[in-house]
Design an enzyme around this catalytic site. Sequence first.
Site, PDB file in Angstrom:
ATOM      1  N   LYS A  17      43.837  31.350  52.115  1.00  0.00           N
ATOM      2  CA  LYS A  17      44.158  32.734  52.432  1.00  0.00           C
ATOM      3  C   LYS A  17      45.606  32.842  52.895  1.00  0.00           C
ATOM      4  O   LYS A  17      46.129  31.942  53.556  1.00  0.00           O
ATOM      5  CB  LYS A  17      43.218  33.261  53.514  1.00  0.00           C
ATOM      6  CG  LYS A  17      41.780  33.392  53.063  1.00  0.00           C
ATOM      7  CD  LYS A  17      40.905  33.965  54.173  1.00  0.00           C
ATOM      8  CE  LYS A  17      39.468  34.119  53.705  1.00  0.00           C
ATOM      9  NZ  LYS A  17      38.593  34.679  54.776  1.00  0.00           N
ATOM     10  N   CYS A  82      53.097  36.369  37.125  1.00  0.00           N
ATOM     11  CA  CYS A  82      51.960  35.453  37.058  1.00  0.00           C
ATOM     12  C   CYS A  82      52.160  34.310  36.068  1.00  0.00           C
ATOM     13  O   CYS A  82      51.409  33.341  36.085  1.00  0.00           O
ATOM     14  CB  CYS A  82      50.684  36.211  36.733  1.00  0.00           C
ATOM     15  SG  CYS A  82      50.332  37.529  37.900  1.00  0.00           S
ATOM     16  N   CYS A 212      37.577  40.667  41.371  1.00  0.00           N
ATOM     17  CA  CYS A 212      39.041  40.603  41.474  1.00  0.00           C
ATOM     18  C   CYS A 212      39.457  39.299  42.151  1.00  0.00           C
ATOM     19  O   CYS A 212      38.776  38.808  43.056  1.00  0.00           O
ATOM     20  CB  CYS A 212      39.575  41.775  42.288  1.00  0.00           C
ATOM     21  SG  CYS A 212      39.033  43.402  41.738  1.00  0.00           S
ATOM     22  N   HIS A 343      44.807  32.973  43.675  1.00  0.00           N
ATOM     23  CA  HIS A 343      45.923  33.277  42.782  1.00  0.00           C
ATOM     24  C   HIS A 343      47.253  33.351  43.524  1.00  0.00           C
ATOM     25  O   HIS A 343      47.830  34.423  43.689  1.00  0.00           O
ATOM     26  CB  HIS A 343      45.640  34.586  42.056  1.00  0.00           C
ATOM     27  CG  HIS A 343      46.661  34.969  41.026  1.00  0.00           C
ATOM     28  ND1 HIS A 343      47.460  34.044  40.369  1.00  0.00           N
ATOM     29  CD2 HIS A 343      47.017  36.188  40.534  1.00  0.00           C
ATOM     30  CE1 HIS A 343      48.256  34.683  39.525  1.00  0.00           C
ATOM     31  NE2 HIS A 343      48.016  35.973  39.609  1.00  0.00           N
ATOM     32  N   CYS A 375      42.344  24.159  26.266  1.00  0.00           N
ATOM     33  CA  CYS A 375      43.255  25.270  25.999  1.00  0.00           C
ATOM     34  C   CYS A 375      43.398  26.115  27.240  1.00  0.00           C
ATOM     35  O   CYS A 375      42.431  26.329  27.968  1.00  0.00           O
ATOM     36  CB  CYS A 375      42.702  26.107  24.859  1.00  0.00           C
ATOM     37  SG  CYS A 375      43.339  27.769  24.738  1.00  0.00           S
TER      38      CYS A 375
END
EC number: 2.3.1.176
Length: 405
Positions: A17, A82, A212, A343, A375
């Site tokens: 976090k 990203c 999300c 992320h 991949c």
Amino acid sequence: MPRKVYVVGVGMTNFIKPDSDSDYPELGKEAVLAALADACIKYEDIQQAICGYVSGKSSCGQRVLYEVGMTGIPIYNINNNCTTGSNALFLGKELIEGGISDVILALGFEKMQPVFSHNNFINRTSPLDRHIQKLAEMSELVRAPIPVQFFGNSAIEHMNKYGTTEIHLAKIAVKNHRNGCKNPKAQGKREYTVEEILKSKKIYGPLTKLMCCPTSDGAGAAVLMSEEAVIKYGLQSKAVEIIGMEMVTDTPELFTENSFMNLTGYKMTCLAAQRLYQKTGISPKQVDVVELHDCFASNEMISYEGLQLCGVGEAGKFIDAGDNTYGGRVVVNPSGGLIAKGHPLGATGLAQCAELVWQLRGEAGERQVGFNIGCTLIGMHVLDQVMWLTNKYLYLYTQLLPILK
């Protein structure tokens, strides 16, 4: 003739976090030391380094790597949202492929705010201003984060076209949260039912909170080598070849067509996949494991079709059949994906690289998939897509070794 490029060492931190006490220099250092240890080399062997991050001032890469060593090598800093971590990998591959260097370090790291915002500079044009304008032309903007409005509307478009539902999105989230429980590096380690996913807080459109990805702190790193360097350091048993890598950006149709899916990169995914399969001679039917950019469950669903893992409009059937997970046709996001793993923007691409290297070496523990080809698709929120294929090269490489000597 371009030179072959191999990943010989990978490392990543736990994704955590963003309100933790860990700062980016220590996170980056931890990932670098892990990658160097995995490659069985010293920092002094690195000839050039490429560092990626989004939330930071100039020269953060130097600040991280000076914690590891100060050898006078070139250190590049890149920022491409990203795709940042995958861009570091891409540029490292290009340097080796072109004969510029033999040993490259690619590093991605991020120290994020609990609520990420693109609006750090209020006195200049946003790079997404035209995308947001197009979004506003097609849908009324509301008091919700802009990224979730992009991807929520993309989900709605897919549902209207092909009959997919919120349950398909929930099934993707269930899969990724379940996989994250088997990943010691993942930020989220709790399983959920479809009902729990659907009942979590509604964020926008069909997307709930558990569909999300969270904001995160973390870092990932990879050591790349030429074939000559792999032989020099005796790393044949660790070397995973990058047999193809494609990077594309938007085409003019982005602003002339009214498509939320294209606004979030669907056509870029299609273009990158088409080029990659054509150049490598690999068929999507040969791919057994995929790490893709599930910033939202809707992006994973739409990417199935863009990557040709299933036919156009068949993502719902693909999900219902379990063809996106263990026991099905292909295992997608065995790491838990962004939804469970987290992320940290600059680190994500290199964390995906690390997962595929562990999978291809048979080092993924409970997450291990049996396969020949991996991949990954790594995508920015709307501007960029990078896709690459890796192929374990141990057996063929060992056969070639006497000739190469």
